[in-house]
Design a protein around this motif. Structure first.
Motif, short mmCIF file in Angstrom:
data_model
loop_
_atom_site.label_atom_id
_atom_site.label_comp_id
_atom_site.label_asym_id
_atom_site.label_seq_id
_atom_site.Cartn_x
_atom_site.Cartn_y
_atom_site.Cartn_z
N ILE A 1 -54.38 -1.37 96.96
CA ILE A 1 -54.95 -2.22 98.02
C ILE A 1 -56.09 -3.06 97.44
O ILE A 1 -56.17 -4.26 97.66
CB ILE A 1 -55.46 -1.37 99.20
CG1 ILE A 1 -54.27 -0.77 99.96
CG2 ILE A 1 -56.34 -2.19 100.14
CD1 ILE A 1 -54.65 0.30 100.96
N THR A 2 -56.97 -2.41 96.69
CA THR A 2 -58.12 -3.11 96.10
C THR A 2 -57.66 -4.26 95.20
O THR A 2 -58.20 -5.36 95.26
CB THR A 2 -58.98 -2.12 95.30
OG1 THR A 2 -59.39 -1.07 96.17
CG2 THR A 2 -60.20 -2.80 94.71
N ILE A 3 -56.64 -3.99 94.39
CA ILE A 3 -56.14 -5.02 93.47
C ILE A 3 -55.49 -6.16 94.24
O ILE A 3 -55.75 -7.34 93.97
CB ILE A 3 -55.16 -4.39 92.46
CG1 ILE A 3 -55.93 -3.42 91.54
CG2 ILE A 3 -54.45 -5.46 91.65
CD1 ILE A 3 -55.05 -2.48 90.74
N LEU A 4 -54.66 -5.84 95.23
CA LEU A 4 -53.99 -6.89 96.01
C LEU A 4 -54.99 -7.75 96.78
O LEU A 4 -54.82 -8.97 96.91
CB LEU A 4 -52.98 -6.27 96.98
CG LEU A 4 -51.74 -5.63 96.34
CD1 LEU A 4 -50.93 -4.87 97.37
CD2 LEU A 4 -50.89 -6.68 95.65
N GLN A 5 -56.05 -7.12 97.28
CA GLN A 5 -57.04 -7.87 98.07
C GLN A 5 -57.79 -8.90 97.24
O GLN A 5 -58.33 -9.85 97.79
CB GLN A 5 -58.01 -6.91 98.76
CG GLN A 5 -57.39 -6.20 99.94
CD GLN A 5 -58.31 -5.19 100.58
OE1 GLN A 5 -59.20 -4.63 99.94
NE2 GLN A 5 -58.09 -4.94 101.86
N GLU A 6 -57.81 -8.73 95.93
CA GLU A 6 -58.47 -9.73 95.08
C GLU A 6 -57.80 -11.10 95.19
O GLU A 6 -58.43 -12.12 94.96
CB GLU A 6 -58.41 -9.29 93.61
CG GLU A 6 -59.27 -8.11 93.27
CD GLU A 6 -59.13 -7.71 91.82
OE1 GLU A 6 -58.77 -8.57 91.00
OE2 GLU A 6 -59.38 -6.53 91.51
N PHE A 7 -56.52 -11.11 95.55
CA PHE A 7 -55.76 -12.35 95.62
C PHE A 7 -55.68 -12.91 97.03
O PHE A 7 -55.10 -13.97 97.25
CB PHE A 7 -54.35 -12.13 95.05
CG PHE A 7 -54.40 -11.69 93.62
CD1 PHE A 7 -54.58 -12.61 92.60
CD2 PHE A 7 -54.30 -10.35 93.30
CE1 PHE A 7 -54.66 -12.20 91.29
CE2 PHE A 7 -54.38 -9.92 91.98
CZ PHE A 7 -54.56 -10.86 90.97
N LEU A 8 -56.26 -12.21 97.98
CA LEU A 8 -56.27 -12.68 99.37
C LEU A 8 -57.57 -13.41 99.65
O LEU A 8 -58.59 -13.15 99.01
CB LEU A 8 -56.13 -11.49 100.32
CG LEU A 8 -54.78 -10.79 100.30
CD1 LEU A 8 -54.82 -9.52 101.14
CD2 LEU A 8 -53.69 -11.72 100.80
N PRO A 9 -57.55 -14.33 100.63
CA PRO A 9 -58.80 -15.01 101.00
C PRO A 9 -59.81 -14.01 101.53
O PRO A 9 -59.45 -12.93 101.99
CB PRO A 9 -58.37 -15.98 102.11
CG PRO A 9 -56.89 -15.94 102.18
CD PRO A 9 -56.41 -14.75 101.40
N GLN A 10 -61.08 -14.39 101.47
CA GLN A 10 -62.14 -13.52 101.97
C GLN A 10 -61.95 -13.26 103.46
O GLN A 10 -61.63 -14.18 104.21
CB GLN A 10 -63.52 -14.15 101.74
CG GLN A 10 -63.93 -14.23 100.29
CD GLN A 10 -64.06 -12.85 99.67
OE1 GLN A 10 -64.60 -11.94 100.26
NE2 GLN A 10 -63.53 -12.70 98.46
#
Length: 159
Positions: free
Chosen positions: A95-104
Protein backbone atom coordinates in the motif's frame (compact mmCIF):
# COMPACT_ATOMS: atom_id res chain seq x y z
CA UNK A 1 11.99 10.81 0.56
CA UNK A 2 9.33 10.59 -2.12
CA UNK A 3 10.02 14.07 -3.46
CA UNK A 4 13.73 13.27 -3.73
CA UNK A 5 12.98 10.16 -5.73
CA UNK A 6 10.56 11.79 -8.18
CA UNK A 7 11.74 15.40 -8.40
CA UNK A 8 13.82 14.87 -11.53
CA UNK A 9 10.82 13.60 -13.46
CA UNK A 10 9.18 16.39 -15.33
CA UNK A 11 5.49 16.98 -15.58
CA UNK A 12 5.60 15.63 -19.14
CA UNK A 13 6.05 12.01 -17.98
CA UNK A 14 3.02 9.73 -17.88
CA UNK A 15 2.27 7.72 -14.79
CA UNK A 16 3.18 4.49 -16.60
CA UNK A 17 6.57 5.97 -17.52
CA UNK A 18 7.07 6.97 -13.87
CA UNK A 19 6.27 3.42 -12.81
CA UNK A 20 8.79 2.04 -15.32
CA UNK A 21 11.49 4.44 -14.12
CA UNK A 22 10.77 3.54 -10.50
CA UNK A 23 11.03 -0.14 -11.45
CA UNK A 24 14.50 0.47 -12.93
CA UNK A 25 15.54 2.38 -9.80
CA UNK A 26 14.30 -0.45 -7.60
CA UNK A 27 16.27 -2.96 -9.69
CA UNK A 28 19.45 -0.91 -9.37
CA UNK A 29 18.94 -0.50 -5.63
CA UNK A 30 18.04 -4.20 -5.23
CA UNK A 31 14.81 -3.32 -3.40
CA UNK A 32 12.93 -6.61 -3.85
CA UNK A 33 9.63 -5.65 -2.23
CA UNK A 34 9.43 -2.33 -4.07
CA UNK A 35 10.38 -3.99 -7.36
CA UNK A 36 7.76 -6.70 -6.95
CA UNK A 37 5.02 -4.22 -6.11
CA UNK A 38 5.81 -1.95 -9.05
CA UNK A 39 6.00 -4.93 -11.41
CA UNK A 40 2.60 -6.05 -10.13
CA UNK A 41 1.15 -2.61 -10.83
CA UNK A 42 2.66 -2.50 -14.33
CA UNK A 43 1.32 -6.00 -15.01
CA UNK A 44 -2.18 -4.88 -14.00
CA UNK A 45 -1.89 -1.87 -16.34
CA UNK A 46 -0.68 -4.05 -19.20
CA UNK A 47 -3.40 -6.63 -18.58
CA UNK A 48 -6.11 -3.98 -18.76
CA UNK A 49 -4.59 -2.45 -21.90
CA UNK A 50 -4.50 -5.86 -23.60
CA UNK A 51 -8.00 -6.84 -22.45
CA UNK A 52 -9.62 -3.60 -23.58
CA UNK A 53 -7.25 -2.92 -26.52
CA UNK A 54 -6.64 0.65 -25.38
CA UNK A 55 -3.79 2.68 -23.98
CA UNK A 56 -4.60 3.76 -20.44
CA UNK A 57 -4.53 7.45 -19.57
CA UNK A 58 -3.08 8.74 -16.32
CA UNK A 59 -6.62 8.96 -14.90
CA UNK A 60 -7.19 5.29 -15.77
CA UNK A 61 -3.91 4.30 -14.12
CA UNK A 62 -4.79 6.32 -11.00
CA UNK A 63 -8.15 4.52 -10.84
CA UNK A 64 -6.39 1.16 -11.22
CA UNK A 65 -3.82 1.96 -8.52
CA UNK A 66 -6.60 3.23 -6.23
CA UNK A 67 -8.43 -0.07 -6.70
CA UNK A 68 -5.23 -1.99 -5.91
CA UNK A 69 -4.72 0.03 -2.71
CA UNK A 70 -8.32 -0.62 -1.67
CA UNK A 71 -7.91 -4.37 -2.28
CA UNK A 72 -4.78 -4.42 -0.17
CA UNK A 73 -6.47 -2.47 2.63
CA UNK A 74 -9.27 -5.05 2.68
CA UNK A 75 -6.78 -7.93 2.66
CA UNK A 76 -4.67 -6.36 5.42
CA UNK A 77 -7.70 -5.91 7.68
CA UNK A 78 -8.73 -9.53 7.08
CA UNK A 79 -5.23 -10.74 7.86
CA UNK A 80 -5.19 -8.69 11.07
CA UNK A 81 -8.53 -10.18 12.13
CA UNK A 82 -7.05 -13.63 11.53
CA UNK A 83 -4.00 -12.72 13.66
CA UNK A 84 -1.64 -12.92 10.65
CA UNK A 85 0.38 -9.78 11.26
CA UNK A 86 3.15 -11.04 8.93
CA UNK A 87 0.79 -11.10 5.94
CA UNK A 88 -0.87 -7.82 6.96
CA UNK A 89 2.57 -6.17 7.03
CA UNK A 90 3.26 -7.32 3.47
CA UNK A 91 -0.03 -5.80 2.30
CA UNK A 92 0.67 -2.55 4.17
CA UNK A 93 4.13 -2.29 2.59
CA UNK A 94 2.58 -2.68 -0.86
CA UNK A 95 0.00 0.00 0.00
CA UNK A 96 2.78 2.42 0.97
CA UNK A 97 4.62 1.81 -2.31
CA UNK A 98 1.49 2.13 -4.48
CA UNK A 99 0.45 5.35 -2.73
CA UNK A 100 3.69 7.00 -3.85
CA UNK A 101 2.27 7.04 -7.38
CA UNK A 102 -1.15 8.40 -6.41
CA UNK A 103 -1.97 12.10 -6.09
CA UNK A 104 -1.82 13.60 -2.61
CA UNK A 105 -5.03 12.94 -0.62
CA UNK A 106 -7.40 15.85 -0.19
CA UNK A 107 -7.77 17.42 3.24
CA UNK A 108 -11.14 17.50 5.02
CA UNK A 109 -11.44 21.23 4.24
CA UNK A 110 -10.78 20.64 0.54
CA UNK A 111 -13.33 17.81 0.44
CA UNK A 112 -15.97 19.95 2.19
CA UNK A 113 -15.31 22.84 -0.20
CA UNK A 114 -15.66 20.54 -3.23
CA UNK A 115 -18.91 19.09 -1.86
CA UNK A 116 -20.33 22.58 -1.34
CA UNK A 117 -19.26 23.59 -4.85
CA UNK A 118 -20.80 20.43 -6.30
CA UNK A 119 -24.09 21.04 -4.49
CA UNK A 120 -24.19 24.63 -5.73
CA UNK A 121 -23.26 23.87 -9.35
CA UNK A 122 -25.55 20.86 -9.76
CA UNK A 123 -28.45 22.52 -7.95
CA UNK A 124 -28.88 19.43 -5.80
CA UNK A 125 -31.88 19.67 -3.50
CA UNK A 126 -32.36 16.16 -2.17
CA UNK A 127 -31.33 12.54 -2.25
CA UNK A 128 -32.66 12.17 -5.81
CA UNK A 129 -29.76 14.40 -6.93
CA UNK A 130 -27.08 12.20 -5.33
CA UNK A 131 -26.01 10.77 -8.72
CA UNK A 132 -25.53 14.24 -10.22
CA UNK A 133 -23.37 15.35 -7.29
CA UNK A 134 -21.26 12.16 -7.34
CA UNK A 135 -20.86 12.46 -11.13
CA UNK A 136 -19.61 16.03 -10.73
CA UNK A 137 -17.22 15.13 -7.91
CA UNK A 138 -15.75 11.82 -9.09
CA UNK A 139 -13.30 13.14 -11.71
CA UNK A 140 -12.07 15.81 -9.28
CA UNK A 141 -11.41 13.48 -6.35
CA UNK A 142 -10.47 10.20 -8.08
CA UNK A 143 -7.59 8.64 -6.20
CA UNK A 144 -7.48 11.52 -3.74
CA UNK A 145 -10.43 10.69 -1.47
CA UNK A 146 -12.34 7.62 -0.28
CA UNK A 147 -15.49 7.53 -2.40
CA UNK A 148 -17.41 5.68 0.35
CA UNK A 149 -16.72 8.39 2.93
CA UNK A 150 -17.44 11.07 0.33
CA UNK A 151 -20.79 9.47 -0.44
CA UNK A 152 -21.67 9.47 3.25
CA UNK A 153 -20.78 13.15 3.60
CA UNK A 154 -22.94 14.04 0.59
CA UNK A 155 -25.87 12.03 1.98
CA UNK A 156 -25.66 13.86 5.28
CA UNK A 157 -25.76 17.22 3.48
CA UNK A 158 -28.62 16.22 1.16
CA UNK A 159 -30.65 14.27 3.72
Amino acid sequence: MITERFCFWGLDMTLVEKLKEAMKDAMRAKEKVRLGTIRMALAAVKQREVDERIELTDADVVALLTKMVKQRNDAASQYEQANRKDLADIENNEITILQEFLPQPLSEQEINALIEQALAETGAAGMQDMGKVMGWLKPKVQGRADMGKLSGQIKSKLG
